[in-house]
Design a protein around this motif. Structure first.
Motif, PDB file in Angstrom:
ATOM      1  N   MET A 126       0.847  -1.182   0.000  1.00  0.00           N
ATOM      2  CA  MET A 126       0.000   0.000   0.000  1.00  0.00           C
ATOM      3  C   MET A 126       0.890   1.241   0.000  1.00  0.00           C
ATOM      4  SD  MET A 126      -3.222   0.874   2.444  1.00  0.00           S
ATOM      5  CE  MET A 126      -2.512   1.682   3.853  1.00  0.00           C
ATOM      6  N   THR A 127       0.540   2.216  -0.812  1.00  0.00           N
ATOM      7  CA  THR A 127       1.320   3.444  -0.862  1.00  0.00           C
ATOM      8  C   THR A 127       0.960   4.338   0.321  1.00  0.00           C
ATOM      9  OG1 THR A 127      -0.322   4.544  -2.237  1.00  0.00           O
ATOM     10  CG2 THR A 127       1.451   3.377  -3.382  1.00  0.00           C
ATOM     11  N   GLU A 128       1.891   5.188   0.671  1.00  0.00           N
ATOM     12  CA  GLU A 128       1.688   6.124   1.789  1.00  0.00           C
ATOM     13  C   GLU A 128       0.617   7.143   1.404  1.00  0.00           C
ATOM     14  OE1 GLU A 128       2.407   7.313   5.624  1.00  0.00           O
ATOM     15  OE2 GLU A 128       3.306   5.617   4.590  1.00  0.00           O
ATOM     16  N   PRO A 129      -0.400   7.347   2.238  1.00  0.00           N
ATOM     17  CA  PRO A 129      -1.446   8.313   1.888  1.00  0.00           C
ATOM     18  C   PRO A 129      -0.915   9.746   1.918  1.00  0.00           C
ATOM     19  CG  PRO A 129      -1.824   7.427   4.078  1.00  0.00           C
ATOM     20  CD  PRO A 129      -0.649   6.685   3.504  1.00  0.00           C
ATOM     21  N   LYS A 130      -1.495  10.580   1.066  1.00  0.00           N
ATOM     22  CA  LYS A 130      -1.123  11.993   1.030  1.00  0.00           C
ATOM     23  C   LYS A 130      -1.929  12.740   2.083  1.00  0.00           C
ATOM     24  CE  LYS A 130      -0.001  12.005  -3.844  1.00  0.00           C
ATOM     25  NZ  LYS A 130      -0.284  12.559  -5.164  1.00  0.00           N
ATOM     26  N   PRO A 131      -1.371  13.824   2.627  1.00  0.00           N
ATOM     27  CA  PRO A 131      -2.139  14.619   3.591  1.00  0.00           C
ATOM     28  C   PRO A 131      -3.400  15.197   2.945  1.00  0.00           C
ATOM     29  CG  PRO A 131       0.177  15.279   3.570  1.00  0.00           C
ATOM     30  CD  PRO A 131      -0.025  14.342   2.422  1.00  0.00           C
ATOM     31  N   LEU A 132      -4.413  15.381   3.747  1.00  0.00           N
ATOM     32  CA  LEU A 132      -5.642  15.997   3.252  1.00  0.00           C
ATOM     33  C   LEU A 132      -5.390  17.463   2.938  1.00  0.00           C
ATOM     34  CD1 LEU A 132      -8.244  14.543   5.778  1.00  0.00           C
ATOM     35  CD2 LEU A 132      -7.961  13.908   3.386  1.00  0.00           C
ATOM     36  N   THR A 133      -6.006  17.945   1.883  1.00  0.00           N
ATOM     37  CA  THR A 133      -5.928  19.369   1.556  1.00  0.00           C
ATOM     38  C   THR A 133      -6.910  20.120   2.456  1.00  0.00           C
ATOM     39  OG1 THR A 133      -7.700  19.258  -0.082  1.00  0.00           O
ATOM     40  CG2 THR A 133      -5.426  18.811  -0.870  1.00  0.00           C
ATOM     41  N   PRO A 134      -6.766  21.443   2.572  1.00  0.00           N
ATOM     42  CA  PRO A 134      -7.743  22.210   3.351  1.00  0.00           C
ATOM     43  C   PRO A 134      -9.178  21.992   2.850  1.00  0.00           C
ATOM     44  CG  PRO A 134      -5.819  23.563   2.938  1.00  0.00           C
ATOM     45  CD  PRO A 134      -5.643  22.293   2.140  1.00  0.00           C
ATOM     46  N   GLU A 135      -9.351  21.869   1.531  1.00  0.00           N
ATOM     47  CA  GLU A 135     -10.686  21.654   0.971  1.00  0.00           C
ATOM     48  C   GLU A 135     -11.235  20.279   1.365  1.00  0.00           C
ATOM     49  OE1 GLU A 135      -8.408  24.626  -1.099  1.00  0.00           O
ATOM     50  OE2 GLU A 135      -7.963  22.495  -0.942  1.00  0.00           O
ATOM     51  N   GLU A 136     -10.378  19.276   1.379  1.00  0.00           N
ATOM     52  CA  GLU A 136     -10.816  17.935   1.788  1.00  0.00           C
ATOM     53  C   GLU A 136     -11.186  17.903   3.268  1.00  0.00           C
ATOM     54  OE1 GLU A 136      -8.398  14.943  -1.169  1.00  0.00           O
ATOM     55  OE2 GLU A 136      -7.247  15.988   0.382  1.00  0.00           O
ATOM     56  N   LEU A 137     -10.462  18.651   4.090  1.00  0.00           N
ATOM     57  CA  LEU A 137     -10.815  18.731   5.513  1.00  0.00           C
ATOM     58  C   LEU A 137     -12.176  19.387   5.701  1.00  0.00           C
ATOM     59  CD1 LEU A 137      -7.371  19.680   7.065  1.00  0.00           C
ATOM     60  CD2 LEU A 137      -8.663  17.586   7.480  1.00  0.00           C
ATOM     61  N   VAL A 138     -12.449  20.442   4.939  1.00  0.00           N
ATOM     62  CA  VAL A 138     -13.751  21.107   5.011  1.00  0.00           C
ATOM     63  C   VAL A 138     -14.855  20.144   4.587  1.00  0.00           C
ATOM     64  CG1 VAL A 138     -15.174  22.927   3.962  1.00  0.00           C
ATOM     65  CG2 VAL A 138     -12.861  23.455   4.754  1.00  0.00           C
ATOM     66  N   ALA A 139     -14.615  19.392   3.510  1.00  0.00           N
ATOM     67  CA  ALA A 139     -15.614  18.425   3.041  1.00  0.00           C
ATOM     68  C   ALA A 139     -15.858  17.338   4.082  1.00  0.00           C
ATOM     69  CB  ALA A 139     -15.157  17.801   1.718  1.00  0.00           C
ATOM     70  N   LEU A 140     -14.792  16.847   4.727  1.00  0.00           N
ATOM     71  CA  LEU A 140     -14.947  15.830   5.767  1.00  0.00           C
ATOM     72  C   LEU A 140     -15.717  16.389   6.957  1.00  0.00           C
ATOM     73  CD1 LEU A 140     -14.324  12.969   6.725  1.00  0.00           C
ATOM     74  CD2 LEU A 140     -12.131  13.812   7.576  1.00  0.00           C
ATOM     75  N   LYS A 141     -15.453  17.633   7.316  1.00  0.00           N
ATOM     76  CA  LYS A 141     -16.176  18.267   8.426  1.00  0.00           C
ATOM     77  C   LYS A 141     -17.663  18.382   8.100  1.00  0.00           C
ATOM     78  CE  LYS A 141     -16.678  20.770  12.205  1.00  0.00           C
ATOM     79  NZ  LYS A 141     -17.781  20.165  12.931  1.00  0.00           N
ATOM     80  N   LYS A 142     -17.981  18.730   6.858  1.00  0.00           N
ATOM     81  CA  LYS A 142     -19.386  18.824   6.452  1.00  0.00           C
ATOM     82  C   LYS A 142     -20.067  17.456   6.544  1.00  0.00           C
ATOM     83  CE  LYS A 142     -19.136  22.817   3.401  1.00  0.00           C
ATOM     84  NZ  LYS A 142     -19.206  23.296   2.006  1.00  0.00           N
ATOM     85  N   LEU A 143     -19.384  16.407   6.100  1.00  0.00           N
ATOM     86  CA  LEU A 143     -19.938  15.059   6.217  1.00  0.00           C
ATOM     87  C   LEU A 143     -20.166  14.687   7.675  1.00  0.00           C
ATOM     88  CD1 LEU A 143     -17.861  13.091   3.559  1.00  0.00           C
ATOM     89  CD2 LEU A 143     -20.299  13.650   3.461  1.00  0.00           C
ATOM     90  N   ASP A 144     -19.211  15.022   8.529  1.00  0.00           N
ATOM     91  CA  ASP A 144     -19.349  14.705   9.946  1.00  0.00           C
ATOM     92  C   ASP A 144     -20.529  15.465  10.560  1.00  0.00           C
ATOM     93  OD1 ASP A 144     -18.388  13.474  12.457  1.00  0.00           O
ATOM     94  OD2 ASP A 144     -18.003  15.568  13.006  1.00  0.00           O
ATOM     95  N   ASP A 145     -20.708  16.724  10.154  1.00  0.00           N
ATOM     96  CA  ASP A 145     -21.820  17.526  10.677  1.00  0.00           C
ATOM     97  C   ASP A 145     -23.173  16.967  10.253  1.00  0.00           C
ATOM     98  OD1 ASP A 145     -20.040  19.244  11.906  1.00  0.00           O
ATOM     99  OD2 ASP A 145     -20.163  20.778  10.330  1.00  0.00           O
ATOM    100  N   GLN A 146     -23.227  16.262   9.107  1.00  0.00           N
ATOM    101  CA  GLN A 146     -24.489  15.756   8.575  1.00  0.00           C
ATOM    102  C   GLN A 146     -24.797  14.321   9.001  1.00  0.00           C
ATOM    103  OE1 GLN A 146     -23.950  16.246   4.384  1.00  0.00           O
ATOM    104  NE2 GLN A 146     -24.060  18.480   4.486  1.00  0.00           N
ATOM    105  N   ARG A 147     -23.863  13.651   9.634  1.00  0.00           N
ATOM    106  CA  ARG A 147     -24.071  12.238   9.977  1.00  0.00           C
ATOM    107  C   ARG A 147     -25.082  12.098  11.115  1.00  0.00           C
ATOM    108  NH1 ARG A 147     -21.845  10.447  14.665  1.00  0.00           N
ATOM    109  NH2 ARG A 147     -20.350  11.809  15.665  1.00  0.00           N
TER     110      ARG A 147
END
Length: 130
Positions: free
Chosen positions: A1-22
């Motif tokens: 498995m390749t090493e994962p890349k860090p999340l971008t600021p936009e990806e963090l915002v998208a993940l936060k939105k998903l968490d807020d909607q769960r």
């Protein structure tokens, strides 16, 4: 498995939105009484009997354990990342590589290289900190 890349600021915002909607609250892994290794439910109550039909999801045992851990870990992980990013942005705005006291020489402390990498990671957040 390749090493994962860090999340971008936009990806963090998208993940936060998903968490807020769960579905809120802690989730629980409920194994099937007969096929516990292969058939699990993710539910909002730890003592919910298997026969009730309001699970959040059906999953394998490994996936159910991961999904239920995410219900409490993802919000904490996002808060930790936000705190680290704020501290790093502050340090980038107010920190200093002491090697710049010796003009014409390469950075010897490594802080200058770290600053460059962190600025690339944070982008605009550096200007907005402090």
């Amino acid at each position: 498995m390749t090493e994962p890349k860090p999340l971008t600021p936009e990806e963090l915002v998208a993940l936060k939105k998903l968490d807020d909607q769960r579905t809120p609250g802690e989730w629980f892994d409920i194994p099937h009484p007969e096929w516990a290794g292969a058939y699990h439910r993710v539910a909002l109550s730890a003592d919910e009997p298997w026969g009730r039909f309001n699970p959040l999801a059906y999953a394998s045992g490994t996936n159910a354990a991961f999904i239920t851990a995410c219900s409490t870990t993802v919000p904490r992980l996002l808060a930790t990342i936000a705190a680290y990013r704020a501290a790093l942005a502050y340090a980038l705005n107010y920190g200093q590589c002491t090697c710049d006291l010796y003009p014409g020489e390469e950075c010897r402390c490594g802080y200058g290289d770290s600053l460059k990498q962190a600025k690339e990671l944070l982008g605009e957040e550096v200007q907005n900190a402090g």
